[in-house]
Scaffold this active site. Structure first.
Site, PDB file in Angstrom:
ATOM      1  N   SER A  64       0.827  -1.217   0.000  1.00 44.78           N
ATOM      2  CA  SER A  64       0.000   0.000   0.000  1.00 44.78           C
ATOM      3  C   SER A  64       0.857   1.261   0.000  1.00 44.78           C
ATOM      4  CB  SER A  64      -0.922   0.008   1.228  1.00 44.78           C
ATOM      5  OG  SER A  64      -0.163  -0.107   2.411  1.00 44.78           O
ATOM      6  N   GLU A 111      -6.120  -0.959  -7.256  1.00 42.05           N
ATOM      7  CA  GLU A 111      -5.192  -0.013  -7.885  1.00 42.05           C
ATOM      8  C   GLU A 111      -4.108  -0.819  -8.593  1.00 42.05           C
ATOM      9  OE1 GLU A 111      -4.791   4.085  -5.356  1.00 42.05           O
ATOM     10  OE2 GLU A 111      -3.949   2.323  -4.400  1.00 42.05           O
ATOM     11  N   HIS A 151      -2.901  -3.404  -5.814  1.00 40.12           N
ATOM     12  CA  HIS A 151      -3.292  -3.010  -4.459  1.00 40.12           C
ATOM     13  C   HIS A 151      -4.786  -3.222  -4.245  1.00 40.12           C
ATOM     14  CE1 HIS A 151      -3.812   0.360  -1.277  1.00 40.12           C
ATOM     15  NE2 HIS A 151      -3.614  -0.812  -0.691  1.00 40.12           N
ATOM     16  N   ASN A 186      -4.643   6.085  -0.939  1.00 38.87           N
ATOM     17  CA  ASN A 186      -4.021   6.380   0.354  1.00 38.87           C
ATOM     18  C   ASN A 186      -3.373   7.757   0.376  1.00 38.87           C
ATOM     19  OD1 ASN A 186      -4.835   4.109   1.683  1.00 38.87           O
ATOM     20  ND2 ASN A 186      -3.021   2.925   1.192  1.00 38.87           N
TER      21      ASN A 186
END
Length: 282
Positions: free
Chosen positions: A119, A152, A140, A190
């Site tokens: 991540s 992702e 991800h 994120n």
């Protein structure tokens, strides 16, 4: 490449979730962990998850049995030989990931793709440590994997178009919606989410409102399904701190500095749901 067999490294929350996502759509999953207890715990988690779907009549007992039969638990890296792709879903630790990648590369086929579920760690950097940087990509997933629609796909500087196309097709076969992003600290989700949570912690520390009021404000004012502080507790405050440190160092920008209260909570061992206490008591 048409991906029919997926190797998964790690039988924890993310690994067993990926295995479940593969198995229910008819893709074979070979799930590796360090010992029999760890890998069987992952298998049991998938079984329990599918039981809940059977109870809700979203799946039949026969479909559950067929899905479970597609998950092969293993404890030896050598047993990954023959898979079309390896998805690394180990702990978020760069040294550990690099060791795993070297071990895996020694046993898998020359055409096998490697994907990392990291991540926050640089895909370009991880890829450079392998002998197949063009066949390396970030994949991800989001927790809980069986429920969350997003994946992702992170292209390192070296990722080939063919690798990207194969992994994009896999994500779609799993019923996910992939978005493609360039390699950068935190990627897209994120990068936006974690600084927002960090800012909520600053707001709490400054005494502007209580944790409950901050979370209610974001749920009712921004239509978020969960407030940022409750979400931090779910993610784990240690994980949150690690990600903010990656941003702070990666961008060399003070706007990403971790909130002092976040550091203090982690130092106290108040890590959220997993320890029974974070911004809330559990």
């Amino acid at each position: 490449m048409n991906i029919k067999t997926v190797g998964i490294i790690g039988a924890g929350t993310m690994g067993n979730g990926i295995a479940q996502a593969c198995a229910v759509v008819g893709i074979d999953a070979v799930m590796l962990d360090i010992n029999e207890a760890a890998v069987q715990k992952g298998v049991a988690t998938v079984s329990g998850s599918l039981d809940r779907l059977v109870k809700k009549e979203k799946m039949t007992a026969e479909q559950k049995a067929a899905a479970m039969a597609r998950i092969k638990p293993i404890t030896q890296t050598a047993d990954l030989k023959g898979v079309d792709i390896v998805i690394e879903a180990a702990t978020e630790n760069e040294g550990l990931k690099l060791k795993i990648l070297r071990d895996v590369e020694a046993v898998i086929g020359a055409e096998t793709i490697i994907a990392s579920n990291t991540s926050s760690i640089s895909i370009t950097q991880l890829a450079a440590a392998t002998g197949r940087a063009d066949r390396f990509i970030g994949m991800h997933f989001f927790n809980p994997v069986p429920m969350m629609a997003l994946v992702e796909l992170i292209r390192g500087l070296q990722t080939s178009d063919a690798t990207h196309a194969s992994v994009e097709a896999l994500a779609k076969a799993l019923g996910k919606t992939p978005i493609t992003v360039k390699n950068n600290p935190g990627f897209v989700v994120n990068r936006i989410l974690c600084p927002m949570i960090n800012e909520a912690i600053f707001v709490l520390a400054e005494g502007l409102a209580t944790a409950e009021e901050i979370d209610a404000g974001m749920k009712l004012g921004c239509n978020h399904p969960i407030g940022p502080l409750a979400l931090a507790d779910m993610i784990g405050l240690d994980t949150m701190l690690a990600v903010m440190k990656v941003f702070y160092e990666g961008f060399d920008d003070s706007k990403y500095r971790p909130a002092p209260l976040l550091k203090e909570m982690v130092a106290a061992g108040y890590l959220g749901r997993k320890t029974g206490r974070g911004f809330y008591q559990y």
